[in-house]
Design a protein around this motif. Structure first.
Motif, short mmCIF file in Angstrom:
data_model
loop_
_atom_site.label_atom_id
_atom_site.label_comp_id
_atom_site.label_asym_id
_atom_site.label_seq_id
_atom_site.Cartn_x
_atom_site.Cartn_y
_atom_site.Cartn_z
N THR A 10 -2.49 6.59 2.48
CA THR A 10 -3.28 5.62 3.24
C THR A 10 -3.39 4.30 2.47
O THR A 10 -3.24 3.22 3.05
N ASN A 11 -3.65 4.38 1.17
CA ASN A 11 -3.75 3.16 0.36
C ASN A 11 -2.43 2.40 0.33
O ASN A 11 -2.41 1.17 0.39
N TRP B 179 -3.04 3.16 12.48
CA TRP B 179 -2.53 4.07 11.45
C TRP B 179 -3.49 5.23 11.16
O TRP B 179 -3.05 6.34 10.87
N THR B 180 -4.78 4.97 11.24
CA THR B 180 -5.77 5.99 10.84
C THR B 180 -5.57 7.32 11.57
O THR B 180 -5.40 8.35 10.92
N ASP C 72 -2.00 0.74 3.80
CA ASP C 72 -2.92 -0.39 3.92
C ASP C 72 -2.48 -1.57 3.08
O ASP C 72 -2.65 -2.72 3.48
N LYS D 22 -4.11 -1.28 11.07
CA LYS D 22 -4.85 -0.30 10.27
C LYS D 22 -5.57 0.70 11.18
O LYS D 22 -5.59 1.89 10.90
N TYR E 230 4.82 9.13 1.05
CA TYR E 230 5.12 8.73 2.42
C TYR E 230 6.60 8.94 2.73
O TYR E 230 6.97 9.55 3.73
N LEU F 80 -2.15 8.98 10.58
CA LEU F 80 -2.12 9.59 9.25
C LEU F 80 -2.92 10.89 9.20
O LEU F 80 -2.50 11.85 8.56
#
Length: 101
Positions: free
Chosen positions: A94-95, A72-73, A98, A69, A51, A76
């Motif tokens: 992503t992990n 963000w989806t 989150d 969340k 990131y 990303l």
């Protein structure tokens, strides 16, 4: 005069030695709030590294908590395509994001 100074010093030392010790009281977290570990797992550290190193090439980094969340989806997905990141890298980033929400 010497005797008065010595007596006063002895009295101060005795008073200091007899005073009660103060102990530190640990703060308890607010009810319903989880304590997050400050150390990241190796997988999350890799996501953070990706990131910071890939996203910062083109723009400033946003704090993960700035968006939900759900917000963000799509960000990303769009940025992953622009940065030409593979699926494994996207999952790692992503992990990480989150885990910080």
């Amino acid at each position: 005069m010497k005797r008065k100074i010595l007596s006063l010093t002895a009295l101060i030392l005795i008073a200091t030695a007899c005073s009660t010790k103060k102990t530190a009281v640990a703060e308890t977290p607010p009810v319903g709030k989880e304590i997050k570990a400050t150390e990241l797992t190796p997988e999350l550290a890799e996501g953070k590294n990706l990131y910071e190193n890939n996203c910062a090439k083109c723009h400033k980094l946003f704090e993960p908590k700035k968006f939900t969340k759900e917000e963000w989806t799509p960000i990303l997905v769009k940025m992953g395509k622009k940065a030409k990141l593979d699926e494994t890298q996207m999952v790692s980033i992503t992990n990480y994001i989150d885990s910080q929400l």
